[in-house]
Design a protein around this motif. Sequence first.
Motif, short mmCIF file in Angstrom:
data_model
loop_
_atom_site.label_atom_id
_atom_site.label_comp_id
_atom_site.label_asym_id
_atom_site.label_seq_id
_atom_site.Cartn_x
_atom_site.Cartn_y
_atom_site.Cartn_z
N ALA A 132 0.81 -1.22 0.00
CA ALA A 132 0.00 0.00 0.00
C ALA A 132 0.85 1.27 0.00
O ALA A 132 0.48 2.27 0.61
CB ALA A 132 -0.95 0.01 1.19
N ASN A 133 1.97 1.27 -0.71
CA ASN A 133 2.79 2.47 -0.89
C ASN A 133 2.72 2.88 -2.36
O ASN A 133 2.54 2.05 -3.26
CB ASN A 133 4.24 2.21 -0.50
CG ASN A 133 4.42 2.11 1.00
OD1 ASN A 133 3.84 2.89 1.75
ND2 ASN A 133 5.20 1.13 1.44
N ASP A 167 1.46 -0.46 -19.81
CA ASP A 167 0.97 0.10 -18.56
C ASP A 167 0.26 -0.96 -17.72
O ASP A 167 0.44 -1.05 -16.51
CB ASP A 167 0.04 1.27 -18.85
CG ASP A 167 -0.35 2.02 -17.60
OD1 ASP A 167 0.51 2.72 -17.04
OD2 ASP A 167 -1.52 1.90 -17.18
N SER A 168 -0.54 -1.80 -18.37
CA SER A 168 -1.28 -2.84 -17.66
C SER A 168 -0.33 -3.88 -17.05
O SER A 168 -0.46 -4.26 -15.88
CB SER A 168 -2.26 -3.53 -18.60
OG SER A 168 -2.93 -4.60 -17.95
N ALA A 169 0.66 -4.34 -17.85
CA ALA A 169 1.60 -5.35 -17.36
C ALA A 169 2.44 -4.80 -16.21
O ALA A 169 2.69 -5.49 -15.21
CB ALA A 169 2.49 -5.82 -18.50
N LEU A 170 2.90 -3.55 -16.33
CA LEU A 170 3.73 -2.95 -15.30
C LEU A 170 2.95 -2.79 -14.00
O LEU A 170 3.46 -3.08 -12.91
CB LEU A 170 4.26 -1.60 -15.77
CG LEU A 170 5.16 -0.85 -14.80
CD1 LEU A 170 6.38 -1.67 -14.43
CD2 LEU A 170 5.58 0.49 -15.40
N ARG A 171 1.71 -2.36 -14.07
CA ARG A 171 0.91 -2.19 -12.86
C ARG A 171 0.66 -3.55 -12.18
O ARG A 171 0.63 -3.64 -10.96
CB ARG A 171 -0.41 -1.51 -13.19
CG ARG A 171 -0.26 -0.05 -13.55
CD ARG A 171 -1.58 0.64 -13.83
NE ARG A 171 -1.38 2.02 -14.24
CZ ARG A 171 -1.22 3.03 -13.38
NH1 ARG A 171 -1.26 2.79 -12.08
NH2 ARG A 171 -1.04 4.26 -13.83
N HIS A 172 0.47 -4.58 -12.98
CA HIS A 172 0.25 -5.91 -12.41
C HIS A 172 1.48 -6.39 -11.65
O HIS A 172 1.38 -6.93 -10.54
CB HIS A 172 -0.12 -6.89 -13.51
CG HIS A 172 -0.52 -8.25 -13.02
ND1 HIS A 172 0.41 -9.19 -12.63
CD2 HIS A 172 -1.75 -8.81 -12.81
CE1 HIS A 172 -0.22 -10.28 -12.22
NE2 HIS A 172 -1.54 -10.07 -12.33
N VAL A 173 2.67 -6.18 -12.23
CA VAL A 173 3.91 -6.63 -11.58
C VAL A 173 4.22 -5.81 -10.34
O VAL A 173 4.55 -6.35 -9.29
CB VAL A 173 5.08 -6.58 -12.59
CG1 VAL A 173 6.40 -6.90 -11.90
CG2 VAL A 173 4.84 -7.55 -13.73
N VAL A 174 4.10 -4.48 -10.45
CA VAL A 174 4.39 -3.62 -9.30
C VAL A 174 3.42 -3.88 -8.16
O VAL A 174 3.79 -3.88 -6.98
CB VAL A 174 4.36 -2.13 -9.73
CG1 VAL A 174 4.44 -1.21 -8.52
CG2 VAL A 174 5.50 -1.84 -10.69
N GLY A 175 2.16 -4.16 -8.49
CA GLY A 175 1.17 -4.42 -7.45
C GLY A 175 1.39 -5.71 -6.69
O GLY A 175 0.80 -5.91 -5.62
N SER A 176 2.24 -6.60 -7.20
CA SER A 176 2.51 -7.86 -6.51
C SER A 176 3.82 -7.84 -5.74
O SER A 176 4.23 -8.86 -5.18
CB SER A 176 2.56 -9.01 -7.53
OG SER A 176 3.59 -8.80 -8.48
N LEU A 177 4.50 -6.68 -5.68
CA LEU A 177 5.76 -6.56 -4.97
C LEU A 177 5.69 -5.45 -3.94
O LEU A 177 4.82 -4.57 -4.01
CB LEU A 177 6.91 -6.26 -5.95
CG LEU A 177 7.22 -7.33 -7.00
CD1 LEU A 177 8.26 -6.82 -7.98
CD2 LEU A 177 7.68 -8.61 -6.34
N THR A 178 6.61 -5.48 -2.97
CA THR A 178 6.66 -4.43 -1.95
C THR A 178 7.40 -3.21 -2.50
O THR A 178 8.05 -3.26 -3.54
CB THR A 178 7.37 -4.95 -0.70
OG1 THR A 178 8.73 -5.31 -1.03
CG2 THR A 178 6.65 -6.18 -0.13
N PHE A 179 7.27 -2.13 -1.75
CA PHE A 179 7.88 -0.86 -2.17
C PHE A 179 9.40 -1.00 -2.28
O PHE A 179 10.00 -0.58 -3.27
CB PHE A 179 7.50 0.22 -1.17
CG PHE A 179 8.06 1.57 -1.49
CD1 PHE A 179 7.46 2.37 -2.44
CD2 PHE A 179 9.19 2.03 -0.85
CE1 PHE A 179 7.97 3.62 -2.75
CE2 PHE A 179 9.72 3.28 -1.16
CZ PHE A 179 9.10 4.07 -2.11
#
Length: 381
Positions: A132-133, A167-179
Motif C-alpha cells: 500500500a505504498n 501500462d497494464s503489465a507494469l501495474r500488475h507486476v508492481v502491485g505484486s511486490l513491496t515498495f
Amino acid sequence: MPWNEPGGKDKDPWNSGNRSNNGGPPGLDEALGKLLKKFNGLFGSGGSSSKNGPNKFPWVLVLVISAALYGWWGIYQVDANESAVVLRLGKYHDTAGAGLHWNPPLIDTVTKVNVTEVRTESTTGQMLTEDANIVEVVLTVQWHIDDAESFVLRVRDPVRSLEEATDSALRHVVGSLTFNSVISQNRTQVSAETEARLQEYLDLYQTGIRIDTVNLTDAKAPHAVQDAFDDVTKAREDEVRAQNRGQAYANDVIPKARGRAQRIIEEAEAYKYRVVESARGESVRFERLLAEYARAPEVTRERMYLDALQQVMSKSSKVLIDVEGGNNMIYLPLDKLGQQAGGMGGVGQKLSPQVEDEISQLLDQLRKNQSNNNRRSGSVR
C-alpha cells in the motif's frame, strides 16, 4: 540498282502506293492508317471523310501512353529492411519481401513497414505496491515488428495497444511486490516479469510486435514524500552500516576467542596428563618406599625425615631449632652462610671450617633428637 538512285524509285520499300498498285503487302503508313481508322470507329469518331479532310484524334497513342503509365505506376521496390503487405480489392493477398515487384494499381494496395527497426516506447506513472505504498515508475520498452500482416491488419493502432498493454503489465507486476523490492531489491525482477507479461498480451492481441528489452529506468517515491523517503533510506543505510561493523567485529573477535578457548583446552589436557602421570609416578615411588620400609623401618623413617627437612629447609634462608631439654634455640643463618661461601669463592668452593663445624653440630644435634624421640616412642609402645 539502289532504290534511291534515278530509275530506282519503283524499288522504294516505303512507297506504299507502288506496293499497293503492284498487289504487294501494304506499307507502314497504310497499316497505321487502317489501325487508326479501326480505333476511331471503335470510339465512335470514325466516318467517311475526304482524303484531304481534317486529321483525326490519335486515340491509339493515348491508349499506349496510358497503358505504359499504368504499368509503370504498378512497379514498386521493397528494401531489405522492409516487408510489403498487399491487399487486393481490400482483402489480404500477400506479403512481399525485399526486391522489385509489380501490382495492378487501383486494384492492389501496398503497405510497406520496416521490420528491422528497433523502436522505443516509454511509460511513466504512479502505481500502488503490495504494501500500500505509492511508487513513481519510469519504464522503457524496445520493440520491433515481427509479423507485418498482423501489425498492419489485425489491430487498428498497434502502437497505442503496445502503450496500454505496457501500462497494464507494469501495474500488475508492481502491485505484486513491496515498495523496497520495486525501488532497490528486485528491479531486475520487475523488468523481466513485465517483459514476459507484456509479450503475452501482445501475442493475445495479434499485434505482430516482438519485445526486445524492457528496462526499469527509474523507480522512486512521489515528490511530495521524497524528503521523508530520503530519511528512511538514510536510516536503512545506517542500519546496514552498523550491521556490517558488528559483523566485522564478530569476525575479528570470534576467531581469537576460539583460539584462546582451544589453547586453554589443550593446556588443561596437558595439565591432566601431567598430574595423572605424576600421580602414577608417586604411587610407584610410594610402593617401592613401602617395600623398603618393610625391610628397614628405622633407616627408612630417618631417611624420610632427613629428606623432608632438606626439602623444607632448602626453601628457607633462616632456620630456628628448638633443642629438647634446653632453654636456648639454635639459629642457623643460611643466607649469611651462603653469602660467606660466595665471597670465599662462589658456587662450587668449599665452606670455611667454622661454617662446616656449625652445620655438623646442627646435624649431630638433629640426629640425637631424632634418636631420643625414637627411643621414647619405643618405650611407650
